[in-house]
Structure formats: structure tokens, C-alpha cells
Enzyme design. Structure first.
Site, PDB file in Angstrom:
ATOM      1  N   ILE A 102       0.851  -1.207   0.000  1.00  0.00           N
ATOM      2  CA  ILE A 102       0.000   0.000   0.000  1.00  0.00           C
ATOM      3  C   ILE A 102       0.879   1.247   0.000  1.00  0.00           C
ATOM      4  O   ILE A 102       0.604   2.239  -0.658  1.00  0.00           O
ATOM      5  CB  ILE A 102      -0.890   0.086   1.261  1.00  0.00           C
ATOM      6  CG1 ILE A 102      -1.697  -1.172   1.484  1.00  0.00           C
ATOM      7  CG2 ILE A 102      -1.778   1.311   1.198  1.00  0.00           C
ATOM      8  CD1 ILE A 102      -2.455  -1.153   2.818  1.00  0.00           C
ATOM      9  N   GLY A 103       1.920   1.208   0.783  1.00  0.00           N
ATOM     10  CA  GLY A 103       2.766   2.396   0.892  1.00  0.00           C
ATOM     11  C   GLY A 103       3.943   2.127   1.801  1.00  0.00           C
ATOM     12  O   GLY A 103       4.124   1.020   2.317  1.00  0.00           O
ATOM     13  N   GLY A 108       8.643   1.396   7.911  1.00  0.00           N
ATOM     14  CA  GLY A 108       8.712   0.257   7.000  1.00  0.00           C
ATOM     15  C   GLY A 108       7.548   0.302   6.023  1.00  0.00           C
ATOM     16  O   GLY A 108       6.901   1.337   5.858  1.00  0.00           O
ATOM     17  N   ASP A 220       2.904  12.943  16.955  1.00  0.00           N
ATOM     18  CA  ASP A 220       3.219  13.014  15.522  1.00  0.00           C
ATOM     19  C   ASP A 220       1.930  13.026  14.702  1.00  0.00           C
ATOM     20  O   ASP A 220       1.778  12.264  13.760  1.00  0.00           O
ATOM     21  CB  ASP A 220       4.096  11.805  15.151  1.00  0.00           C
ATOM     22  CG  ASP A 220       4.662  11.930  13.742  1.00  0.00           C
ATOM     23  OD1 ASP A 220       4.726  13.059  13.228  1.00  0.00           O
ATOM     24  OD2 ASP A 220       5.022  10.891  13.159  1.00  0.00           O
TER      25      ASP A 220
HETATM   26  N1  LIG Z   1      -4.416   0.939   8.224  1.00  0.00           N
HETATM   27  C1  LIG Z   1      -4.168   1.404   6.998  1.00  0.00           C
HETATM   28  N2  LIG Z   1      -5.071   1.256   6.010  1.00  0.00           N
HETATM   29  C2  LIG Z   1      -4.814   1.743   4.772  1.00  0.00           C
HETATM   30  N3  LIG Z   1      -3.699   2.391   4.419  1.00  0.00           N
HETATM   31  C3  LIG Z   1      -2.756   2.568   5.365  1.00  0.00           C
HETATM   32  C4  LIG Z   1      -2.927   2.078   6.696  1.00  0.00           C
HETATM   33  N4  LIG Z   1      -1.828   2.421   7.425  1.00  0.00           N
HETATM   34  C5  LIG Z   1      -1.024   3.087   6.577  1.00  0.00           C
HETATM   35  N5  LIG Z   1      -1.549   3.178   5.349  1.00  0.00           N
HETATM   36  C6  LIG Z   1      -0.954   3.839   4.177  1.00  0.00           C
HETATM   37  O1  LIG Z   1       0.360   3.346   4.014  1.00  0.00           O
HETATM   38  C7  LIG Z   1       1.265   4.398   3.714  1.00  0.00           C
HETATM   39  C8  LIG Z   1       2.449   4.349   4.660  1.00  0.00           C
HETATM   40  O2  LIG Z   1       1.981   4.523   5.980  1.00  0.00           O
HETATM   41  P1  LIG Z   1       2.937   4.676   7.236  1.00  0.00           P
HETATM   42  O3  LIG Z   1       2.052   4.875   8.419  1.00  0.00           O
HETATM   43  O4  LIG Z   1       3.915   3.563   7.283  1.00  0.00           O
HETATM   44  O5  LIG Z   1       3.798   5.944   6.926  1.00  0.00           O
HETATM   45  P2  LIG Z   1       3.387   7.476   6.878  1.00  0.00           P
HETATM   46  O6  LIG Z   1       2.438   7.745   8.005  1.00  0.00           O
HETATM   47  O7  LIG Z   1       2.937   7.794   5.476  1.00  0.00           O
HETATM   48  O8  LIG Z   1       4.758   8.213   7.117  1.00  0.00           O
HETATM   49  P3  LIG Z   1       5.567   8.328   8.502  1.00  0.00           P
HETATM   50  O9  LIG Z   1       6.024   6.937   8.832  1.00  0.00           O
HETATM   51  O10 LIG Z   1       6.681   9.258   8.188  1.00  0.00           O
HETATM   52  O11 LIG Z   1       4.597   8.867   9.528  1.00  0.00           O
HETATM   53  C9  LIG Z   1       0.476   5.682   3.788  1.00  0.00           C
HETATM   54  O12 LIG Z   1       0.251   6.087   2.460  1.00  0.00           O
HETATM   55  C10 LIG Z   1      -0.834   5.340   4.421  1.00  0.00           C
HETATM   56  O13 LIG Z   1      -1.878   6.031   3.803  1.00  0.00           O
END
Ligand SMILES: Nc1ncnc2c1ncn2[C@@H]1O[C@H](COP(=O)(O)OP(=O)(O)OP(=O)(O)O)[C@@H](O)[C@H]1O
Length: 394
Positions: A102-103, A108, A220
Site C-alpha cells: 500500500i505504501g 517500513g 506526531d
Molecule cells: N491501516 C491502513 N489502512 C490503509 N492504508 C494505510 C494504513 N496504514 C497506513 N496506510 C498507508 O500506508 C502508507 C504508509 O503509511 P505509514 O504509516 O507507514 O507511513 P506514513 O504515516 O505515510 O509516514 P511516517 O512513517 O513518516 O509517519 C500511507 O500512504 C498510508 O496512507
């Protein structure tokens, strides 16, 4: 069993306050556990060391008994201090092989996977972070806290994968992505949507701030850590995890690219003491970003440089609460020259500055985010015009 048939009190405890249910849970006597519960044994009786029957069943690895106790409302108050404080999910139950990426964030990658027939998000933690035992312990402790939370505006934690060579945890999956994605796509939100989003975030944050015995501080809160469900409601995620960034040698690099620093109160990244007001700071910035006038959102906001550390304007060197992100201040001083109504836009930014200033200078123990949502059933955010921000709650 014979004693129970003779109507002996099922909650009889010994000198150490240990009940028959504690003993049966330790010994793995499933049938007796079931019988005792049927006869009215207290599932959460606490012994002299603060352990419940579930604590004992977990320590001795009697998973079937754990499930029975949990289904009857059993809790494990000492779980947070144990080696594995989180609910564990067998790696083989999750189809990581067919996972869809997803991202990726600072911790990670995030994958969409299936668990028990349901789509869930699997968050993998980089080995550079998880290989440090101290950091891993902090991480698991934060997840242990997260798993106890239940709120419609908080992303639901599901558990940690066991028998995995990596640290992976599952949360509910929110298919509409993050507020960051929404703002990027839409540019700006109409005021009704902005208010409704602000309420969702405020409700989630208020729940965290009212947590007992200690408030949970997000630290955060950014548009990326706010996700949208299918019905359009927003949920807050990843709270407490920024603590990892504060561990020495954590191997964690906060992604300037994702803009965390833009919303983070200076006290947090400077590792000074802080309270709930740091979340109010971030909340204020997110709310006014969501409500920026269109011309500003299009022509100015997108050009805001991302600093490895944001530049801050010091109003009063002695208190970090008097810092304001320079981009807020710059806008308010310069105004907009692109043929827009200068007075109106200037006025708007002055209110933004005022709100940010109020938020970061807020020192009262009462959560301002909570105040935002409860005032006579109306949303009131000081610093914004009442017309825009006092719409009726849904
Ligand atoms: N529970 C979830 N359902 C759907 N998409 C998700 C979920 N958690 C994270 N994502 C998506 O995955 C991607 C990465 O998320 P992640 O929380 O790892 O990092 P971030 O919040 O984008 O950055 P950072 O780690 O710097 O806060 C984002 O684009 C987020 O929209």
C-alpha cells in the site's frame, strides 16, 4: 469438581489471593476452567502479584484457555511488562505472500493482506529498527497500549504476528487512504467537510487525551496519520510510535519528505518535556491547512519547502511554546499578490497565526481539543470565524 458440586464458593482464595481459576489456568486444565466459569468464578480475580487467570494462562502458553478467558472478558493487567505484551496472531494465518504493497513510511512498508477472510493492513517494521532490543521493547509496549483502545475515530489495532522473522503488526484497513492524499487530490475542502474532518480528529484525539490513568499523547499527528474509512469518517493512527524516534540509536529516520516536522511541536523533536498541547499544535495546523482558501492552497501551500528541520520564528527565546512555523508567519506578513482579495486572505492568515499561537501556548491541563467538540453541541475553534466553525454536530 466434587467441591464445586458441594456448592463450595468458586472464588475462594488462598493466602496469596490465588483462586482455583488461577491454578487451573496455570496447569492448563481447560475443562476445570470452563466449569469454574460456569459456576460463577471471577474471570478477573487478582492475586497478590496483580496477576489474573489470563496472566497465568499466557505465561504458561495455554492458548486455548487464553481464548476462553478472553471470550469471558478476561484481561491481563501485567501483560504490558511481559516479553510479548500484544495479542499474537500466527504468521501462517496471514497471507503475506500474496500481500499488496500500500505504501511506505519511516518505519517500513505497509501491505494489504487477508486475515480470517478480512482485508487488514500489515505494517512491517524495518530490521534496522526492530533489531535493537530496547527499541523493539518500546515498540511492543506502545502497541500493547494501542491494542487496549476502542474508539470509532481511532484505527483499530489487531495484533502482532508471531513466528515471523520480522516485526509485523496488523491494524484495520482503511481503503480511502490518508487525509494527506485527500488534501493533495482536492486542494482544499469546503468548510462543512473541513469541520466534519476536524470533529473526527478532535474526537479521536480527545479519547487519547482522556485515557486513564495517563493521557496518551500522539506527538506526531499529521495528515498522513489520519486515515479515512469507507463511510468518509477519519481515524487517527500511529500514536505513540514517534517515541521510537526518540530512542537513542533507534535506526529511525523521520521522513522530512512526509512532512512530519511541519506539524510537530518544537518541544517534541527537541526532546524537551511536553504535554497534550503538542497535539493541539499539530491539530491546529492540520485544521487550517484543510480550510485554506483555494488560491492559497493551489499556488502557495504546494510550494512550501520541506525543511529537514523547519525554520521557526522565535517570538520569545525563553519558551519553545512561542515558536511559530515560519511559513505561517510569512504568509500572514506578506499577504497574497496574485490578484486575490488581499485583506481577506491576510485576515485569514492572521487567524491561523493566532490559532497556532494559542495552541502551542496552551498550558492548561484541560485538553483544548476536547473543548473544541463539546461546547453546546457546536464546534468552536478560537481563531477561526464562528460562521465557518460553529456548525451543528452531526
Ligand atoms: N491501516 C491502513 N489502512 C490503509 N492504508 C494505510 C494504513 N496504514 C497506513 N496506510 C498507508 O500506508 C502508507 C504508509 O503509511 P505509514 O504509516 O507507514 O507511513 P506514513 O504515516 O505515510 O509516514 P511516517 O512513517 O513518516 O509517519 C500511507 O500512504 C498510508 O496512507
Amino acid at each position: 469438581m466434587q467441591e464445586l458440586e458441594k456448592h463450595v464458593e468458586p472464588n475462594l482464595a488462598d493466602y496469596d489471593k490465588r483462586t482455583a481459576l488461577h491454578l487451573a489456568s496455570c496447569e492448563g486444565c481447560t475443562e476445570i476452567v470452563v466449569l469454574l466459569l460456569e459456576k460463577g468464578a471471577d474471570v478477573n480475580s487478582v492475586d497478590r502479584w496483580g496477576r489474573t487467570p489470563l496472566s497465568d494462562a499466557r505465561s504458561f502458553g495455554h492458548e486455548d484457555i487464553c481464548k476462553i478467558l478472553e471470550s469471558r472478558g478476561g484481561i491481563d493487567p501485567v501483560g504490558l511488562d511481559s516479553q510479548t505484551p500484544c495479542y499474537e496472531i500466527d504468521y501462517n494465518e496471514v497471507g503475506m505472500d500474496g500481500a499488496t504493497l500500500i505504501g511506505e513510511g519511516a518505519y517500513g512498508e505497509v501491505y494489504l493482506v487477508k486475515w480470517r477472510g478480512t482485508e487488514v493492513a500489515a505494517k512491517t517494521i524495518r530490521s534496522s529498527i526492530a533489531s535493537n532490543q530496547k527499541v523493539k521493547h518500546t515498540f511492543l509496549k506502545e502497541l500493547g497500549l494501542w491494542q487496549k483502545l476502542r474508539h470509532p475515530n481511532i484505527v483499530q489495532f489487531l495484533g502482532v504476528l508471531k513466528h515471523s522473522d520480522r516485526l509485523i503488526f496488523l491494524t484495520e484497513y482503511l481503503r480511502n487512504g490518508s487525509l494527506y492524499d485527500i488534501l493533495k487530490k482536492k486542494g482544499r475542502l469546503d468548510s462543512q467537510t473541513a469541520v466534519s474532518y476536524a470533529l473526527d480528529i478532535a474526537r479521536g484525539m480527545n479519547y487519547l487525551h482522556q485515557h486513564k490513568p495517563h493521557a496518551i499523547i500522539h506527538r506526531d499527528l499529521t495528515p498522513r496519520n489520519v486515515l479515512q474509512d469507507e463511510s468518509g469518517h477519519l481515524k487517527v493512527t500511529d500514536f505513540g510510535l514517534s517515541k521510537i524516534a526518540q530512542e537513542k540509536d533507534a535506526g529511525y529516520k523521520m521522513t522530512g519528505g512526509t512532512g512530519s516536522y511541519r506539524y510537530m511541536a518544537p518541544e517534541v523533536y527537541r526532546r524537551e518535556s511536553y504535554g497534550k498541547s503538542v497535539d493541539v499544535f499539530s491539530f491546529a495546523l492540520i485544521v487550517h491547512e484543510a480550510e485554506l482558501p483555494e488560491q492559497v492552497a493551489d499556488k502557495r501551500l504546494m510550494k512550501i519547502p520541506v525543511h529537514p528541520y523547519p525554520q521557526f520564528c522565535t517570538l520569545n527565546q525563553s519558551r519553545c511554546a512561542d515558536f511559530i512555523p515560519i511559513w505561517v508567519l510569512q504568509f500572514s506578513q506578506k499577504g497574497i499578490q496574485d490578484g486575490s482579495d488581499e485583506g481577506q486572505v491576510n485576515g485569514f492568515y492572521m487567524r491561523c497565526v493566532e490559532l497556532a499561537r494559542k495552541a502551542i501556548g496552551y498550558t492548561s491541563p484541560n485538553p483544548i481539543v476536547g473543548c473544541v467538540i463539546v461546547k453546546n453541541g457546536r464546534l468552536l475553534v478560537k481563531g477561526f470565524t464562528p460562521k465557518l466553525f460553529s456548525l451543528r454536530l452531526r
